[in-house]
Design a protein around this motif. Sequence first.
Motif, mmCIF file in Angstrom:
data_model
loop_
_atom_site.group_PDB
_atom_site.id
_atom_site.type_symbol
_atom_site.label_atom_id
_atom_site.label_comp_id
_atom_site.label_asym_id
_atom_site.label_seq_id
_atom_site.Cartn_x
_atom_site.Cartn_y
_atom_site.Cartn_z
ATOM 1 N N UNK A 97 12.992 -15.551 -46.989
ATOM 2 C CA UNK A 97 12.806 -15.907 -48.291
ATOM 3 C C UNK A 97 12.224 -14.893 -49.086
ATOM 4 N N UNK A 98 12.590 -14.492 -50.190
ATOM 5 C CA UNK A 98 12.127 -13.424 -51.123
ATOM 6 C C UNK A 98 11.066 -13.977 -52.172
ATOM 7 N N UNK A 99 10.017 -13.133 -52.248
ATOM 8 C CA UNK A 99 9.032 -13.425 -53.318
ATOM 9 C C UNK A 99 8.606 -12.039 -54.177
ATOM 10 N N UNK A 100 8.335 -12.407 -55.599
ATOM 11 C CA UNK A 100 8.090 -11.088 -56.319
ATOM 12 C C UNK A 100 6.567 -11.575 -56.714
ATOM 13 N N UNK A 157 -0.104 -9.558 -54.922
ATOM 14 C CA UNK A 157 0.282 -9.505 -53.483
ATOM 15 C C UNK A 157 -0.353 -10.279 -52.856
ATOM 16 N N UNK A 158 -1.715 -10.360 -52.718
ATOM 17 C CA UNK A 158 -2.401 -11.120 -51.633
ATOM 18 C C UNK A 158 -2.111 -12.616 -52.176
ATOM 19 N N UNK A 159 -2.096 -12.734 -53.512
ATOM 20 C CA UNK A 159 -1.751 -14.297 -53.844
ATOM 21 C C UNK A 159 -0.091 -15.006 -53.370
ATOM 22 N N UNK A 160 0.643 -14.076 -53.189
ATOM 23 C CA UNK A 160 1.758 -14.385 -52.479
ATOM 24 C C UNK A 160 1.799 -14.499 -51.101
ATOM 25 N N UNK A 161 1.247 -13.650 -50.511
ATOM 26 C CA UNK A 161 0.861 -13.784 -49.132
ATOM 27 C C UNK A 161 0.137 -15.078 -48.776
ATOM 28 N N UNK A 162 -0.808 -15.551 -49.419
ATOM 29 C CA UNK A 162 -1.297 -16.702 -49.150
ATOM 30 C C UNK A 162 -0.652 -17.800 -49.285
ATOM 31 N N UNK A 163 0.282 -17.779 -50.368
ATOM 32 C CA UNK A 163 1.231 -18.935 -50.592
ATOM 33 C C UNK A 163 2.275 -18.893 -49.538
ATOM 34 N N UNK A 213 7.975 -8.404 -52.593
ATOM 35 C CA UNK A 213 8.085 -7.200 -53.380
ATOM 36 C C UNK A 213 6.774 -7.171 -54.047
ATOM 37 N N UNK A 214 6.035 -6.112 -53.824
ATOM 38 C CA UNK A 214 4.580 -6.030 -54.481
ATOM 39 C C UNK A 214 4.441 -5.699 -55.850
ATOM 40 N N UNK A 215 5.829 -5.219 -56.471
ATOM 41 C CA UNK A 215 5.951 -4.955 -57.966
ATOM 42 C C UNK A 215 6.444 -6.512 -58.595
ATOM 43 N N UNK A 216 6.661 -6.167 -60.143
ATOM 44 C CA UNK A 216 7.222 -7.504 -60.707
ATOM 45 C C UNK A 216 8.512 -7.272 -61.038
#
Length: 232
Positions: free
Chosen positions: A33-36, A57-63, A7-10
Amino acid sequence: MKLVVINPNSTQTMTDKIIASARAVAAHGVEVEGRTAHGAPASIEGHYDEVMSAAHLLREVQQAEAQGADAIVVACFDDPAIGACREVATGPVLGICEAGVKAASMIATSFSIVTTLPRSVPVIEELVRKYGLGHQCRRVRSAAIPVLALEEPGSNARQLVRAEILRAIEEDRCEAVVLGCAGMSDLTEWLSEETGIPVIDGVTVATKFAEALVGAGLRTSKIGAYAQPIQK
C-alpha cells in the motif's frame, strides 16, 4: 502480509513511481500500500524540509499502524524521522538509505552513492557514518539536479545520473552504486545495463528486507530507544 510504503513528501507522481517499484519486487501474497505525506513539502532537500515533513510522515505511520501494517518503508533517502517512526510502530520500519547501503555492503567491497543536489551530500555522508559503512563508501556524489526534475519529462535528469555513475566508476573505483533518491527508483534496471555495475535502489531492497524481517517474526523492540512515546 501488508507492507506500507510512505513517501514523506507531498508529490503524488513520485509516490506512484515508488509504489510501482515496490510492487514489482514484492513476493506473491504481499499487499503493498502506498501513502503520500500530504501537507509536507513537495520534495525533501535538506534539514529544513526533513523537519517540515516529519509530522505529516508520522501521521501516515500512525494510520498505517492502526490499519494493520506489518511493516513500513519510509521512502526518502535522508531517512527522515526514522527513530520517531519506529517509536510509534510495532512492526519493522525501514529507511531506504539504511537498506540501500547495507545491501551494497553485502554484494560489493566498495560503493558510491549518487544523489540529487549537492546540499544532500553532507546529510547522506553523516547517515553512512551512522550506519557504520564509512569504510566501504568511496564517495557521496551529486548529479546536480533538483528532486522534482526526476518527475519532469525532458529534464535530462536520467542522463545526468548516468553520467555521474560513470564518473564514480572511473574516479572512485567503486564496485556498486546506490541511488540516493527514491525518485530514481524507476531508473535502476536501465542504469545497471548502461553502466555495467550493480545499481541499487533503496526502495526495492527495503521492500525485500521488510518482507524478510516480518517473515522471520521480528518486530520493533519496545524496550529502550524505540519504546512508545510518553503521553504528555
